[in-house]
Enzyme design. Structure first.
Site, PDB file in Angstrom:
ATOM      1  N   MET A  30       0.841  -1.199   0.000  1.00  0.00           N
ATOM      2  CA  MET A  30       0.000   0.000   0.000  1.00  0.00           C
ATOM      3  C   MET A  30       0.879   1.254   0.000  1.00  0.00           C
ATOM      4  O   MET A  30       0.410   2.346   0.339  1.00  0.00           O
ATOM      5  CB  MET A  30      -0.940  -0.006   1.204  1.00  0.00           C
ATOM      6  CG  MET A  30      -1.902  -1.189   1.158  1.00  0.00           C
ATOM      7  SD  MET A  30      -3.375  -0.986   2.157  1.00  0.00           S
ATOM      8  CE  MET A  30      -2.665  -0.810   3.777  1.00  0.00           C
ATOM      9  N   GLY A  31       2.149   1.081  -0.356  1.00  0.00           N
ATOM     10  CA  GLY A  31       3.030   2.240  -0.482  1.00  0.00           C
ATOM     11  C   GLY A  31       3.564   2.748   0.842  1.00  0.00           C
ATOM     12  O   GLY A  31       3.545   2.023   1.840  1.00  0.00           O
ATOM     13  N   ALA A  32       4.038   4.010   0.845  1.00  0.00           N
ATOM     14  CA  ALA A  32       4.803   4.556   1.979  1.00  0.00           C
ATOM     15  C   ALA A  32       5.910   3.558   2.304  1.00  0.00           C
ATOM     16  O   ALA A  32       6.047   3.084   3.434  1.00  0.00           O
ATOM     17  CB  ALA A  32       3.910   4.847   3.183  1.00  0.00           C
ATOM     18  N   HIS A  34       9.158   1.290   2.964  1.00  0.00           N
ATOM     19  CA  HIS A  34      10.309   1.328   3.875  1.00  0.00           C
ATOM     20  C   HIS A  34      11.156   0.091   3.594  1.00  0.00           C
ATOM     21  O   HIS A  34      10.814  -0.730   2.721  1.00  0.00           O
ATOM     22  CB  HIS A  34       9.831   1.394   5.323  1.00  0.00           C
ATOM     23  CG  HIS A  34       8.810   0.348   5.679  1.00  0.00           C
ATOM     24  ND1 HIS A  34       9.104  -0.991   5.747  1.00  0.00           N
ATOM     25  CD2 HIS A  34       7.473   0.455   5.928  1.00  0.00           C
ATOM     26  CE1 HIS A  34       8.019  -1.665   6.071  1.00  0.00           C
ATOM     27  NE2 HIS A  34       7.006  -0.819   6.173  1.00  0.00           N
ATOM     28  N   ALA A  35      12.222  -0.060   4.381  1.00  0.00           N
ATOM     29  CA  ALA A  35      13.161  -1.166   4.124  1.00  0.00           C
ATOM     30  C   ALA A  35      12.495  -2.539   4.229  1.00  0.00           C
ATOM     31  O   ALA A  35      12.929  -3.493   3.575  1.00  0.00           O
ATOM     32  CB  ALA A  35      14.346  -1.061   5.072  1.00  0.00           C
ATOM     33  N   HIS A  37       9.430  -3.373   3.180  1.00  0.00           N
ATOM     34  CA  HIS A  37       8.873  -3.628   1.845  1.00  0.00           C
ATOM     35  C   HIS A  37       9.986  -3.996   0.867  1.00  0.00           C
ATOM     36  O   HIS A  37       9.836  -4.905   0.045  1.00  0.00           O
ATOM     37  CB  HIS A  37       8.175  -2.375   1.295  1.00  0.00           C
ATOM     38  CG  HIS A  37       6.944  -1.958   2.034  1.00  0.00           C
ATOM     39  ND1 HIS A  37       6.853  -0.755   2.697  1.00  0.00           N
ATOM     40  CD2 HIS A  37       5.743  -2.563   2.186  1.00  0.00           C
ATOM     41  CE1 HIS A  37       5.648  -0.637   3.227  1.00  0.00           C
ATOM     42  NE2 HIS A  37       4.952  -1.719   2.939  1.00  0.00           N
ATOM     43  N   GLN A 153      -2.488 -12.046   8.163  1.00  0.00           N
ATOM     44  CA  GLN A 153      -2.725 -11.777   6.739  1.00  0.00           C
ATOM     45  C   GLN A 153      -2.056 -12.853   5.873  1.00  0.00           C
ATOM     46  O   GLN A 153      -2.644 -13.329   4.894  1.00  0.00           O
ATOM     47  CB  GLN A 153      -2.166 -10.399   6.376  1.00  0.00           C
ATOM     48  CG  GLN A 153      -2.125 -10.100   4.885  1.00  0.00           C
ATOM     49  CD  GLN A 153      -1.777  -8.651   4.606  1.00  0.00           C
ATOM     50  OE1 GLN A 153      -2.646  -7.806   4.659  1.00  0.00           O
ATOM     51  NE2 GLN A 153      -0.520  -8.365   4.297  1.00  0.00           N
ATOM     52  N   SER A 185       7.097  -0.192   9.755  1.00  0.00           N
ATOM     53  CA  SER A 185       5.707  -0.110   9.316  1.00  0.00           C
ATOM     54  C   SER A 185       5.469   1.269   8.718  1.00  0.00           C
ATOM     55  O   SER A 185       6.047   2.261   9.185  1.00  0.00           O
ATOM     56  CB  SER A 185       4.781  -0.299  10.525  1.00  0.00           C
ATOM     57  OG  SER A 185       3.478   0.148  10.221  1.00  0.00           O
ATOM     58  N   ARG A 187       2.964   2.936   9.114  1.00  0.00           N
ATOM     59  CA  ARG A 187       2.288   3.736  10.150  1.00  0.00           C
ATOM     60  C   ARG A 187       3.277   4.403  11.104  1.00  0.00           C
ATOM     61  O   ARG A 187       2.920   5.370  11.778  1.00  0.00           O
ATOM     62  CB  ARG A 187       1.310   2.864  10.941  1.00  0.00           C
ATOM     63  CG  ARG A 187       0.075   2.490  10.149  1.00  0.00           C
ATOM     64  CD  ARG A 187      -0.995   1.927  11.062  1.00  0.00           C
ATOM     65  NE  ARG A 187      -2.283   1.901  10.395  1.00  0.00           N
ATOM     66  CZ  ARG A 187      -2.706   0.919   9.611  1.00  0.00           C
ATOM     67  NH1 ARG A 187      -1.924  -0.118   9.393  1.00  0.00           N
ATOM     68  NH2 ARG A 187      -3.891   0.982   9.041  1.00  0.00           N
TER      69      ARG A 187
HETATM   70  P1  PAJ Z   1       1.464  -3.023   3.451  1.00  0.00           P
HETATM   71  O1  PAJ Z   1       1.126  -2.745   4.859  1.00  0.00           O
HETATM   72  O2  PAJ Z   1       1.983  -1.912   2.581  1.00  0.00           O
HETATM   73  O3  PAJ Z   1       2.524  -4.183   3.434  1.00  0.00           O
HETATM   74  C1  PAJ Z   1       2.963  -4.745   2.221  1.00  0.00           C
HETATM   75  C2  PAJ Z   1       3.769  -5.983   2.531  1.00  0.00           C
HETATM   76  O4  PAJ Z   1       4.954  -5.631   3.246  1.00  0.00           O
HETATM   77  C3  PAJ Z   1       2.981  -6.958   3.425  1.00  0.00           C
HETATM   78  O5  PAJ Z   1       3.157  -8.297   2.957  1.00  0.00           O
HETATM   79  C4  PAJ Z   1       3.621  -6.744   4.784  1.00  0.00           C
HETATM   80  O6  PAJ Z   1       3.541  -7.875   5.644  1.00  0.00           O
HETATM   81  C5  PAJ Z   1       5.068  -6.450   4.392  1.00  0.00           C
HETATM   82  N1  PAJ Z   1       5.767  -5.749   5.464  1.00  0.00           N
HETATM   83  C6  PAJ Z   1       5.336  -4.640   6.143  1.00  0.00           C
HETATM   84  N2  PAJ Z   1       6.225  -4.309   7.103  1.00  0.00           N
HETATM   85  C7  PAJ Z   1       7.230  -5.210   7.028  1.00  0.00           C
HETATM   86  C8  PAJ Z   1       8.457  -5.418   7.769  1.00  0.00           C
HETATM   87  N3  PAJ Z   1       8.799  -4.609   8.771  1.00  0.00           N
HETATM   88  N4  PAJ Z   1       9.261  -6.445   7.411  1.00  0.00           N
HETATM   89  C9  PAJ Z   1       8.898  -7.277   6.385  1.00  0.00           C
HETATM   90  N5  PAJ Z   1       7.769  -7.145   5.657  1.00  0.00           N
HETATM   91  C10 PAJ Z   1       6.944  -6.125   5.978  1.00  0.00           C
HETATM   92  O7  PAJ Z   1      -0.086  -5.537   3.886  1.00  0.00           O
HETATM   93  C11 PAJ Z   1      -0.522  -4.723   3.085  1.00  0.00           C
HETATM   94  O8  PAJ Z   1       0.172  -3.604   2.679  1.00  0.00           O
HETATM   95  C12 PAJ Z   1      -1.887  -4.868   2.424  1.00  0.00           C
HETATM   96  O9  PAJ Z   1      -2.768  -5.507   3.299  1.00  0.00           O
HETATM   97  C13 PAJ Z   1      -1.837  -5.633   1.057  1.00  0.00           C
HETATM   98  C14 PAJ Z   1      -1.340  -7.072   1.232  1.00  0.00           C
HETATM   99  C15 PAJ Z   1      -0.949  -4.881   0.069  1.00  0.00           C
HETATM  100  C16 PAJ Z   1      -3.271  -5.698   0.470  1.00  0.00           C
HETATM  101  O10 PAJ Z   1      -3.790  -4.428   0.287  1.00  0.00           O
END
Ligand code: PAJ
Length: 281
Positions: A30-32, A34-35, A37, A153, A185, A187
């Site tokens: 969902m963008g924003a 970070h490392a 992602h 999830q 995150s 957030r």
């Molecule tokens: P989002 O919160 O943007 O996260 C995208 C992906 O990155 C998810 O699979 C999430 O588990 C992973 N992610 C987030 N923080 C992480 C971290 N600190 N270390 C490793 N992976 C991390 O999750 C979503 O978006 C949405 O629900 C989505 C699956 C895109 C559906 O809309």
């Protein structure tokens, strides 16, 4: 990087890649970015010829209008990060492209979407399953990458992929953390400096709980200690702390097999809701 805002040109592009036996990895976000992602992008790049990152703030998974509105949106910065990471394709559709009409289809995963996040965010996983199904159909990847940070999830999406026979191999990627343990995150960007400090309570509670359970302290006592930690940290609020089977997420009353147990936590720091989890072993 190829950037697509529409489904059809993306499909044409991917069809050409598949015709010459190139494998496709999908990283939904969902963008924003970070490392955390970007570690998913790295995992996909190491296993596929073409990595598609989708970037879409999916309205149907937000059960709170203000959370949707406040969700950070940083597209130009995200594009720069993806370019730097060597991502080949970005798919960033507008709402009308993903939802011709408001999402009507509902998913029911039985107990799995009623507990933990599902209890506090009713309808959330139905929205996640809806958008992930759309992305799976549009991209038809060989592999898809999800973070263990969103543990429930990952289970829901695994069930979805299995039941609907998508034929996509799912990969769970380890949670990337800040040096002080806070799980990365999108957030976190909404935390002010004081709240950012307080946010370490999620990681420290999980670590404390893990050590206590490994030392055979009863779950009820450990639960009490986690609640106390939050009660004595002003500006924080615990929503849940649970121990569950790491495969089917059945909630435990006591921990019998530490190696099968995942600890899950959610709560607020100020107005920002955060989640985290940790395997006991
Ligand atoms: P989002 O919160 O943007 O996260 C995208 C992906 O990155 C998810 O699979 C999430 O588990 C992973 N992610 C987030 N923080 C992480 C971290 N600190 N270390 C490793 N992976 C991390 O999750 C979503 O978006 C949405 O629900 C989505 C699956 C895109 C559906 O809309």
């Amino acid at each position: 990087m190829h950037i697509f805002k529409e489904i059809e040109p993306l499909k044409v592009f991917l069809k050409q890649k598949k015709a010459v036996q190139q494998t496709i990895g999908l990283v939904p976000t969902m963008g924003a970015l970070h490392a955390g992602h970007l570690s998913l992008i790295t995992a996909s790049k190491s296993q596929n010829h073409v990595t598609v990152c989708s970037l879409y703030v999916n309205p149907t998974q937000f059960n709170n209008a203000s959370d949707l509105e406040k969700y950070p949106r940083t597209l130009p910065q995200d594009i720069a990060l993806l370019e730097k990471a060597g991502c080949e394709v970005l798919f960033s559709p507008a709402d009308h492209e993903m939802y011709g009409q408001p999402g009507q289809l509902k998913f029911d995963f039985g107990q799995l979407d009623k507990i933990l996040e599902g209890q506090f965010r009713p309808g959330h996983f139905s929205g996640v399953a809806l958008v992930v199904s759309k992305l799976f159909h549009i991209v038809q990847p060989d592999n898809a990458y999800f973070g263990k940070k969103d543990f429930q999830q990952l289970r829901i999406v695994s069930l979805l992929a299995e039941e609907l026979k998508f034929g996509i191999r799912l990969h769970g990627v380890a949670t990337l953390r800040e040096p002080d343990g806070l799980a990365m995150s999108s957030r976190n960007a909404r935390l002010n400096a004081a709240d950012r400090q307080k946010a370490t309570i999620f990681f420290s509670s999980l670590r404390m709980a893990k050590e206590a359970l490994k030392a055979n302290i009863a779950l009820t006592e450990v639960r009490k200690r986690v609640h106390q930690a939050f009660e004595s940290a002003p500006g924080t609020r615990l929503e849940y702390f649970e121990a569950a089977d790491h495969e089917n997420l059945t909630l435990f009353e006591n921990v019998k097999e530490p190696s099968r147990t995942v600890l899950l936590i959610a709560g607020f720091v100020g107005a920002v809701r955060l989640i985290d989890n940790m395997m006991i072993d």
